[in-house]
Design a protein around this motif. Structure first.
Motif, PDB file in Angstrom:
ATOM      1  N   ASN A 178      26.123  48.358  35.145  1.00  0.00           N
ATOM      2  CA  ASN A 178      26.806  49.301  34.241  1.00  0.00           C
ATOM      3  C   ASN A 178      28.245  48.911  33.928  1.00  0.00           C
ATOM      4  O   ASN A 178      29.033  49.759  33.488  1.00  0.00           O
ATOM      5  CB  ASN A 178      26.752  50.739  34.779  1.00  0.00           C
ATOM      6  N   ASP A 179      28.573  47.648  34.159  1.00  0.00           N
ATOM      7  CA  ASP A 179      29.905  47.164  33.808  1.00  0.00           C
ATOM      8  C   ASP A 179      29.799  45.741  33.306  1.00  0.00           C
ATOM      9  O   ASP A 179      29.020  44.947  33.853  1.00  0.00           O
ATOM     10  CB  ASP A 179      30.831  47.220  35.019  1.00  0.00           C
ATOM     11  N   PHE A 180      30.535  45.410  32.267  1.00  0.00           N
ATOM     12  CA  PHE A 180      30.540  44.053  31.757  1.00  0.00           C
ATOM     13  C   PHE A 180      31.867  43.799  31.050  1.00  0.00           C
ATOM     14  O   PHE A 180      32.575  44.733  30.678  1.00  0.00           O
ATOM     15  CB  PHE A 180      29.365  43.795  30.806  1.00  0.00           C
ATOM     16  N   GLN A 181      32.196  42.514  30.919  1.00  0.00           N
ATOM     17  CA  GLN A 181      33.478  42.115  30.356  1.00  0.00           C
ATOM     18  C   GLN A 181      33.271  41.106  29.245  1.00  0.00           C
ATOM     19  O   GLN A 181      32.346  40.288  29.312  1.00  0.00           O
ATOM     20  CB  GLN A 181      34.363  41.478  31.434  1.00  0.00           C
ATOM     21  N   LYS A 182      34.137  41.141  28.254  1.00  0.00           N
ATOM     22  CA  LYS A 182      34.084  40.147  27.189  1.00  0.00           C
ATOM     23  C   LYS A 182      34.564  38.798  27.703  1.00  0.00           C
ATOM     24  O   LYS A 182      35.499  38.717  28.501  1.00  0.00           O
ATOM     25  CB  LYS A 182      34.979  40.575  26.016  1.00  0.00           C
ATOM     26  N   GLY A 183      33.899  37.754  27.200  1.00  0.00           N
ATOM     27  CA  GLY A 183      34.350  36.401  27.457  1.00  0.00           C
ATOM     28  C   GLY A 183      35.195  35.901  26.309  1.00  0.00           C
ATOM     29  O   GLY A 183      35.820  36.695  25.599  1.00  0.00           O
ATOM     30  N   ASP A 184      35.184  34.602  26.109  1.00  0.00           N
ATOM     31  CA  ASP A 184      36.063  33.993  25.107  1.00  0.00           C
ATOM     32  C   ASP A 184      35.587  34.200  23.668  1.00  0.00           C
ATOM     33  O   ASP A 184      36.385  34.163  22.738  1.00  0.00           O
ATOM     34  CB  ASP A 184      36.165  32.484  25.380  1.00  0.00           C
ATOM     35  N   ILE A 185      34.266  34.410  23.498  1.00  0.00           N
ATOM     36  CA  ILE A 185      33.725  34.464  22.123  1.00  0.00           C
ATOM     37  C   ILE A 185      32.780  35.662  21.967  1.00  0.00           C
ATOM     38  O   ILE A 185      31.667  35.536  21.505  1.00  0.00           O
ATOM     39  CB  ILE A 185      33.014  33.145  21.752  1.00  0.00           C
ATOM     40  N   ALA A 186      33.236  36.851  22.345  1.00  0.00           N
ATOM     41  CA  ALA A 186      32.371  38.031  22.378  1.00  0.00           C
ATOM     42  C   ALA A 186      32.096  38.649  20.998  1.00  0.00           C
ATOM     43  O   ALA A 186      31.145  39.429  20.849  1.00  0.00           O
ATOM     44  CB  ALA A 186      32.992  39.078  23.289  1.00  0.00           C
ATOM     45  N   GLU A 187      32.890  38.320  20.014  1.00  0.00           N
ATOM     46  CA  GLU A 187      32.745  38.983  18.714  1.00  0.00           C
ATOM     47  C   GLU A 187      31.375  38.728  18.109  1.00  0.00           C
ATOM     48  O   GLU A 187      30.918  37.586  18.017  1.00  0.00           O
ATOM     49  CB  GLU A 187      33.823  38.490  17.755  1.00  0.00           C
ATOM     50  N   GLY A 188      30.696  39.809  17.701  1.00  0.00           N
ATOM     51  CA  GLY A 188      29.371  39.686  17.099  1.00  0.00           C
ATOM     52  C   GLY A 188      28.233  39.750  18.102  1.00  0.00           C
ATOM     53  O   GLY A 188      27.073  39.605  17.720  1.00  0.00           O
ATOM     54  N   TYR A 189      28.573  39.947  19.377  1.00  0.00           N
ATOM     55  CA  TYR A 189      27.562  40.046  20.440  1.00  0.00           C
ATOM     56  C   TYR A 189      27.723  41.368  21.189  1.00  0.00           C
ATOM     57  O   TYR A 189      28.803  41.948  21.212  1.00  0.00           O
ATOM     58  CB  TYR A 189      27.732  38.903  21.445  1.00  0.00           C
ATOM     59  N   SER A 190      26.623  41.830  21.795  1.00  0.00           N
ATOM     60  CA  SER A 190      26.704  42.976  22.690  1.00  0.00           C
ATOM     61  C   SER A 190      25.750  42.753  23.852  1.00  0.00           C
ATOM     62  O   SER A 190      24.787  41.994  23.747  1.00  0.00           O
ATOM     63  CB  SER A 190      26.368  44.288  21.960  1.00  0.00           C
ATOM     64  N   VAL A 191      26.048  43.402  24.977  1.00  0.00           N
ATOM     65  CA  VAL A 191      25.226  43.267  26.179  1.00  0.00           C
ATOM     66  C   VAL A 191      25.059  44.622  26.843  1.00  0.00           C
ATOM     67  O   VAL A 191      25.740  45.594  26.500  1.00  0.00           O
ATOM     68  CB  VAL A 191      25.850  42.291  27.211  1.00  0.00           C
ATOM     69  N   SER A 192      24.151  44.677  27.799  1.00  0.00           N
ATOM     70  CA  SER A 192      24.004  45.836  28.662  1.00  0.00           C
ATOM     71  C   SER A 192      23.632  45.347  30.049  1.00  0.00           C
ATOM     72  O   SER A 192      23.097  44.251  30.218  1.00  0.00           O
ATOM     73  CB  SER A 192      22.946  46.800  28.127  1.00  0.00           C
ATOM     74  N   ARG A 193      23.941  46.163  31.068  1.00  0.00           N
ATOM     75  CA  ARG A 193      23.563  45.813  32.446  1.00  0.00           C
ATOM     76  C   ARG A 193      23.124  47.100  33.144  1.00  0.00           C
ATOM     77  O   ARG A 193      23.789  47.652  33.989  1.00  0.00           O
ATOM     78  CB  ARG A 193      24.751  45.181  33.176  1.00  0.00           C
ATOM     79  N   GLU A 194      21.937  47.544  32.748  1.00  0.00           N
ATOM     80  CA  GLU A 194      21.405  48.784  33.309  1.00  0.00           C
ATOM     81  C   GLU A 194      20.747  48.554  34.665  1.00  0.00           C
ATOM     82  O   GLU A 194      20.610  49.490  35.463  1.00  0.00           O
ATOM     83  CB  GLU A 194      20.431  49.414  32.323  1.00  0.00           C
ATOM     84  N   LEU A 221      31.908  31.057  27.183  1.00  0.00           N
ATOM     85  CA  LEU A 221      31.504  32.329  27.761  1.00  0.00           C
ATOM     86  C   LEU A 221      31.515  33.430  26.715  1.00  0.00           C
ATOM     87  O   LEU A 221      32.532  33.659  26.059  1.00  0.00           O
ATOM     88  CB  LEU A 221      32.438  32.677  28.924  1.00  0.00           C
ATOM     89  N   ILE A 222      30.383  34.141  26.612  1.00  0.00           N
ATOM     90  CA  ILE A 222      30.281  35.234  25.649  1.00  0.00           C
ATOM     91  C   ILE A 222      30.596  36.561  26.349  1.00  0.00           C
ATOM     92  O   ILE A 222      31.493  37.302  25.936  1.00  0.00           O
ATOM     93  CB  ILE A 222      28.869  35.309  25.037  1.00  0.00           C
ATOM     94  N   TYR A 223      29.836  36.897  27.371  1.00  0.00           N
ATOM     95  CA  TYR A 223      30.016  38.111  28.156  1.00  0.00           C
ATOM     96  C   TYR A 223      29.632  37.804  29.603  1.00  0.00           C
ATOM     97  O   TYR A 223      28.844  36.908  29.872  1.00  0.00           O
ATOM     98  CB  TYR A 223      29.093  39.228  27.653  1.00  0.00           C
ATOM     99  N   TYR A 224      30.177  38.602  30.515  1.00  0.00           N
ATOM    100  CA  TYR A 224      29.746  38.530  31.884  1.00  0.00           C
ATOM    101  C   TYR A 224      29.767  39.919  32.519  1.00  0.00           C
ATOM    102  O   TYR A 224      30.451  40.823  32.036  1.00  0.00           O
ATOM    103  CB  TYR A 224      30.576  37.539  32.705  1.00  0.00           C
ATOM    104  N   SER A 225      28.995  40.021  33.591  1.00  0.00           N
ATOM    105  CA  SER A 225      28.905  41.289  34.301  1.00  0.00           C
ATOM    106  C   SER A 225      28.882  40.997  35.796  1.00  0.00           C
ATOM    107  O   SER A 225      28.142  40.134  36.251  1.00  0.00           O
ATOM    108  CB  SER A 225      27.612  42.016  33.901  1.00  0.00           C
ATOM    109  N   GLN A 226      29.690  41.721  36.545  1.00  0.00           N
ATOM    110  CA  GLN A 226      29.732  41.517  37.989  1.00  0.00           C
ATOM    111  C   GLN A 226      29.129  42.681  38.756  1.00  0.00           C
ATOM    112  O   GLN A 226      29.007  42.632  39.984  1.00  0.00           O
ATOM    113  CB  GLN A 226      31.166  41.255  38.444  1.00  0.00           C
ATOM    114  N   ILE A 227      28.765  43.737  38.025  1.00  0.00           N
ATOM    115  CA  ILE A 227      28.192  44.899  38.677  1.00  0.00           C
ATOM    116  C   ILE A 227      27.405  45.682  37.638  1.00  0.00           C
ATOM    117  O   ILE A 227      27.707  45.620  36.433  1.00  0.00           O
ATOM    118  CB  ILE A 227      29.302  45.766  39.317  1.00  0.00           C
TER     119      ILE A 227
END
Lengths: 113, 109
Positions: free
Chosen positions: A53-69, A45-51
């Motif tokens: 404008n909100d997201f959470q880091k997973g186990d290997i988030a370093e070097g990645y970014s996300v958005s949930r507009e 898991l890299i990132y996840y979002s449940q809503i």
């Protein structure tokens, strides 16, 4: 038909460049996920979002970014800070109501040269 | 130790054989998922189960909650069944999926 769409299927980038992978779903799912798959390893898991404008880091988030507009969209950017970006990336979505399964995209194979 | 373990890692069968893939897990779960990944990479959900047994065509999935073990069976296997089969567990509606490493199945004609 409802589903989850990832694009592109194959992506080549030069080292040091940022690249953004697209994930769109029309299933009205609240939660969206990005996973990385390497040969011989389970999905991580890299990132996840449940809503929105909100997201959470997973186990290997370093070097990645996300958005949930938007609820439908959860793009993943692989930055130049990711040390080993060549991998297969999978997007998934699910409703947060108990008893419903997750849906997966077809994946994007990223190769950094 | 991984929270979700699958066996075997690789499996080769002759067409028509009965196939079993096993999955053991070490955490409390709300549901267990069996997924299929074809060579192109996309993943399809085969089953989601929290107790008992489910059947879909030639595929059967069982789960034993007390033993924390699930099996996926394929009857009358066919070359088109060749794929990677992945076991994953979920821990509540808010919880993320935890994946096994997959079992690569090759069915020879």
């Amino acid at each position: 038909d409802g589903g989850i769409t990832q694009s592109p299927k194959y992506l080549f980038r030069k080292e040091g460049q940022n690249v953004t992978l697209s994930c769109e779903q029309n299933l009205n799912h609240d939660a969206m996920y990005w996973y990385r798959q390497d040969p011989g390893q389970g999905l991580r898991l890299i990132y996840y979002s449940q809503i929105v404008n909100d997201f959470q880091k997973g186990d290997i988030a370093e070097g990645y970014s996300v958005s949930r507009e938007k609820k439908e969209s959860f793009p993943l950017t692989v930055t130049s800070a990711q040390k080993n970006p060549t991998a297969f990336y999978l997007c998934a979505s699910r409703t947060l109501v108990e008893g419903f399964e997750a849906f997966f995209g077809q994946g994007t194979r990223l190769t950094v040269v | 130790k991984n929270e979700v373990e699958q066996s075997p890692q690789n499996l080769t069968a002759q067409e028509g054989e009965f196939i079993t893939i096993n999955c053991s897990y070490s955490v409390g779960i709300s549901a267990l998922h069996w997924l299929q990944q074809h060579p192109g990479g996309g993943i399809v959900s085969l089953f989601m189960l929290s107790s008992g047994k489910k059947k879909h065509g030639r595929l059967i999935a069982t789960i034993n909650i007390q033993e924390k073990h699930s099996s996926l069976h394929i009857t009358a296997s066919h070359p088109r069944d060749s794929a990677v089969y992945i076991c994953a567990v979920s821990r509540g509606s808010q919880g993320n999926l935890i994946f096994g490493k997959g079992t690569k199945l090759s069915v020879k004609p």
